[in-house]
Design an enzyme around this catalytic site. Structure first.
Site, mmCIF file in Angstrom:
data_model
loop_
_atom_site.group_PDB
_atom_site.id
_atom_site.type_symbol
_atom_site.label_atom_id
_atom_site.label_comp_id
_atom_site.label_asym_id
_atom_site.label_seq_id
_atom_site.Cartn_x
_atom_site.Cartn_y
_atom_site.Cartn_z
ATOM 1 N N SER A 155 0.845 -1.189 0.000
ATOM 2 C CA SER A 155 0.000 0.000 0.000
ATOM 3 C C SER A 155 0.880 1.238 0.000
ATOM 4 C CB SER A 155 -0.910 -0.012 1.233
ATOM 5 O OG SER A 155 -1.861 1.027 1.158
ATOM 6 N N ASP A 156 0.371 2.307 -0.588
ATOM 7 C CA ASP A 156 1.080 3.580 -0.598
ATOM 8 C C ASP A 156 0.048 4.692 -0.581
ATOM 9 O OD1 ASP A 156 3.901 4.740 -0.933
ATOM 10 O OD2 ASP A 156 2.708 5.896 -2.366
#
Length: 187
Positions: free
Chosen positions: A67-68
Site C-alpha cells: 500500500s502507498d
C-alpha cells in the site's frame, strides 16, 4: 497460505487486523520516488505493487499486500515532511481547503498477476491559525505522515469532513482490500 503485509506502519497493521489477525509483517525497501509527470493515482498503485513484489521475491509462496498513500492538493503531491518547516508548509497549504488522499493497494498472489487498485478520498480541512499548526507540529505526529497529518490521531481536530473511505486516509482501504481478498479466496 501465508499472508504478508509489506509495511511496517502500525496503522496499516491495525487496519489489516480488521480483516484478519493471521499475517506477518515484512517491510519493503523500495524507491518511493514518483515519476515526474505521471498520473498520481497510477503512481500510488505502482508504488504499492513495487512494495508487494519486492517482498514477494523473498516469499514467493505468500500472498503479499502493498500500500502507498499520497496527499494531493492543487495537483501537488505531498508526501511525508522532510522537517518541521516542510510540515508547516504542507499544513498551511491544506488549511481551509479540500484535497485528495490517494491510496494505492496491491495484492500479490502466487501464480497470478498483481492486482492493483487506487482509492481516492476527499478531505476538507478547517481554516487553521498559525498557532494551531505550530502546536500540532510540536506533537511530532505530522512527521511520518503523508501530507503532515494523521486523521486517526490529533490531526482529527484539523478536519471538517471527508467524502470517501476513512480507512484509506489512514493508509489501507479496508473494504476494498477485503473485497479483493474475498474475490481471490484469501479470506
Amino acid at each position: 497460505m501465508q499472508l504478508i503485509l509489506a509495511s511496517q506502519s502500525p496503522r496499516r497493521q491495525e487496519l489489516l487486523r480488521l480483516i484478519t489477525p493471521d499475517f506477518t509483517v515484512c517491510p519493503a525497501d523500495v524507491d518511493e520516488a514518483l515519476i515526474e509527470g505521471a498520473n498520481l493515482a497510477d503512481e500510488v498503485a505502482r508504488l504499492a505493487a513495487q512494495k508487494a513484489q519486492a517482498v514477494a521475491k523473498h516469499h514467493p509462496e505468500a500472498v503479499v499486500i502493498g500500500s502507498d498513500t499520497l496527499v494531493v492538493c492543487d495537483g501537488q503531491a505531498l508526501g511525508k515532511p522532510t522537517d518541521t518547516a516542510d510540515a508547516h508548509r504542507m499544513l498551511t497549504l491544506l488549511s481551509g481547503r479540500t484535497h485528495e488522499v490517494l491510496t494505492g493497494l496491491a495484492l500479490w498472489i502466487p501464480e497470478k498477476q498483481v492486482i492493483t487498485d487506487t482509492v481516492i478520498t476527499t478531505v476538507h480541512f478547517a481554516p487553521l491559525e498559525d498557532a494551531e499548526i505550530l502546536a500540532y507540529i510540536q506533537t511530532g505526529e505530522p512527521m511520518d505522515k503523508a501530507g503532515a497529518y494523521g486523521i486517526q490521531g490529533l490531526g482529527a481536530r484539523l478536519i471538517e469532513g471527508i467524502s470517501g473511505d476513512y480507512y484509506s486516509v489512514m493508509g489501507l482501504p479496508v473494504r476494498r482490500l477485503y473485497e479483493r481478498m474475498r474475490e481471490n479466496q484469501i479470506v
